[in-house]
Design a protein around this motif. Structure first.
Motif, PDB file in Angstrom:
ATOM      1  N   GLU A  58      -4.686  -4.531  -9.474  1.00 25.53           N
ATOM      2  CA  GLU A  58      -4.229  -5.316  -8.544  1.00 25.53           C
ATOM      3  C   GLU A  58      -4.570  -6.648  -8.474  1.00 25.53           C
ATOM      4  N   ALA A  59      -3.820  -7.677  -7.936  1.00 26.93           N
ATOM      5  CA  ALA A  59      -4.389  -9.030  -8.073  1.00 26.93           C
ATOM      6  C   ALA A  59      -3.308  -9.748  -7.200  1.00 26.93           C
ATOM      7  N   SER A  60      -3.835 -11.098  -6.742  1.00 24.92           N
ATOM      8  CA  SER A  60      -3.094 -12.070  -5.981  1.00 24.92           C
ATOM      9  C   SER A  60      -2.899 -13.084  -6.792  1.00 24.92           C
ATOM     10  N   VAL A  61      -1.553 -13.613  -6.709  1.00 24.33           N
ATOM     11  CA  VAL A  61      -1.208 -14.650  -7.659  1.00 24.33           C
ATOM     12  C   VAL A  61      -0.385 -16.063  -6.714  1.00 24.33           C
ATOM     13  N   GLY A  62      -0.537 -17.107  -7.383  1.00 16.66           N
ATOM     14  CA  GLY A  62       0.071 -18.169  -6.620  1.00 16.66           C
ATOM     15  C   GLY A  62      -0.285 -19.288  -7.349  1.00 16.66           C
ATOM     16  N   GLY A  63       0.042 -20.601  -6.918  1.00 17.44           N
ATOM     17  CA  GLY A  63      -0.396 -21.942  -7.472  1.00 17.44           C
ATOM     18  C   GLY A  63       0.835 -22.385  -8.355  1.00 17.44           C
ATOM     19  N   CYS A  98       1.618 -14.231  -3.643  1.00 13.15           N
ATOM     20  CA  CYS A  98       2.129 -12.762  -4.019  1.00 13.15           C
ATOM     21  C   CYS A  98       0.815 -11.641  -4.426  1.00 13.15           C
ATOM     22  N   ASP A  99       0.849 -10.725  -3.619  1.00  8.92           N
ATOM     23  CA  ASP A  99       0.026  -9.550  -4.080  1.00  8.92           C
ATOM     24  C   ASP A  99       0.817  -8.725  -4.957  1.00  8.92           C
ATOM     25  N   LEU A 100       0.160  -8.061  -5.970  1.00  5.53           N
ATOM     26  CA  LEU A 100       0.812  -7.259  -6.679  1.00  5.53           C
ATOM     27  C   LEU A 100      -0.162  -6.255  -7.317  1.00  5.53           C
ATOM     28  N   ALA A 101       0.445  -5.068  -7.832  1.00  4.72           N
ATOM     29  CA  ALA A 101      -0.226  -3.982  -8.167  1.00  4.72           C
ATOM     30  C   ALA A 101       0.459  -3.442  -9.533  1.00  4.72           C
ATOM     31  N   VAL A 102      -0.259  -3.190 -10.626  1.00  2.78           N
ATOM     32  CA  VAL A 102       0.495  -2.564 -11.594  1.00  2.78           C
ATOM     33  C   VAL A 102       0.087  -1.056 -11.697  1.00  2.78           C
ATOM     34  N   PRO A 145       0.795  -1.304   0.185  1.00  2.94           N
ATOM     35  CA  PRO A 145       0.002  -0.038  -0.144  1.00  2.94           C
ATOM     36  C   PRO A 145       0.707   1.255  -0.038  1.00  2.94           C
ATOM     37  N   ALA A 146       1.964   1.167   0.647  1.00  2.00           N
ATOM     38  CA  ALA A 146       2.993   2.548   0.754  1.00  2.00           C
ATOM     39  C   ALA A 146       3.247   2.728  -0.508  1.00  2.00           C
ATOM     40  N   GLY A 206       4.659   3.370 -19.907  1.00  4.04           N
ATOM     41  CA  GLY A 206       5.435   2.930 -18.860  1.00  4.04           C
ATOM     42  C   GLY A 206       4.779   2.325 -17.741  1.00  4.04           C
ATOM     43  N   ARG A 207       4.930   1.061 -17.389  1.00  8.02           N
ATOM     44  CA  ARG A 207       4.532   0.448 -16.289  1.00  8.02           C
ATOM     45  C   ARG A 207       5.662  -0.223 -15.234  1.00  8.02           C
ATOM     46  N   LEU A 208       5.104  -0.148 -14.033  1.00  5.13           N
ATOM     47  CA  LEU A 208       5.678  -0.912 -12.548  1.00  5.13           C
ATOM     48  C   LEU A 208       4.903  -1.877 -12.125  1.00  5.13           C
ATOM     49  N   GLU A 209       5.403  -3.137 -12.131  1.00  4.34           N
ATOM     50  CA  GLU A 209       4.387  -4.295 -11.251  1.00  4.34           C
ATOM     51  C   GLU A 209       5.093  -4.122 -10.008  1.00  4.34           C
ATOM     52  N   LEU A 210       4.534  -3.831  -9.131  1.00  4.44           N
ATOM     53  CA  LEU A 210       4.943  -3.786  -7.602  1.00  4.44           C
ATOM     54  C   LEU A 210       4.324  -5.190  -6.890  1.00  4.44           C
TER      55      LEU A 210
END
Length: 145
Positions: free
Chosen positions: A33-38, A52-56, A17-18, A64-68
Motif C-alpha cells: 500500500e502507498a500514498s502518492v501525490g506531487g 491518492c491512496d493505493l493498494a496492489v 479498505p472494502a 496477475g495484479r490489480l492496483e486499487l
C-alpha cells in the motif's frame, strides 16, 4: 517483441479498505500500500493536485495484479453505476478458482451479488459473473478437467 508482460490493471474505488477485503477474500494477496501525490504524479496522469491512496493485490501465482486506487484529490468522477456487461470500456476481471460455490459464498459476505446464474459451460467449466465493490464485474471460472 515489445511487450514483456501485462503488469497490472488499475481500478478506481471509493472504499479502498472494502475493495482490499473483497479481493483478499477472493484469494489475492496484498502486495503493498502507498500514498502518492506531487508534481511527478500530476505530470504522469495529467491531473493537478493528485493525492491518492493505493493498494496492489496479486494472484497467488504472482502473475496477475490489480492496483486499487482511492483518489482524495481531485475527486474521482463517476461512471455509469452498475453498467451492464456490454457497456463500452473495461467491463470485467476474470479469475480461475478451485471451488466456485465456496468462493461465491465467501464473496457474498463482502456484498457480492450474482449477476445472472452459475452455469456449466459444456464439460469444461463452471462460470458466473458477480458484481463486487464499486460495481466491479468479476467473472469466476472453475475448471472441471
Amino acid at each position: 517483441m515489445t511487450v514483456q508482460r501485462m503488469d497490472n490493471i488499475g481500478v478506481v474505488v471509493d472504499d479502498l479498505p472494502a475493495a482490499i477485503a473483497f479481493f483478499r477474500e477472493l484469494g489475492l494477496e496484498l502486495e503493498g500500500e502507498a500514498s502518492v501525490g506531487g508534481s511527478e504524479v500530476d505530470c504522469l496522469v495529467g491531473l493537478d493536485g493528485v493525492r491518492c491512496d493505493l493498494a496492489v493485490v496479486r494472484t497467488p501465482d504472482g502473475h496477475g495484479r490489480l492496483e486499487l486506487m482511492k483518489f482524495h484529490t481531485p475527486a474521482a468522477t463517476t461512471a455509469e453505476p452498475n453498467a451492464p456487461v456490454n457497456a463500452l470500456g473495461i467491463r470485467r476481471i476474470m479469475f480461475a478458482v478451485e471451488d466456485i460455490e465456496d468462493v461465491l459464498a465467501r464473496l457474498r459476505s463482502h456484498g457480492a451479488e450474482l449477476m445472472g446464474e452459475l452455469v456449466r459451460y459444456e464439460d469444461s467449466h463452471r462460470l458466473c459473473y458477480i458484481r463486487g465493490p464499486e460495481g466491479i464485474i468479476v467473472a469466476l471460472a472453475e475448471n472441471l478437467d
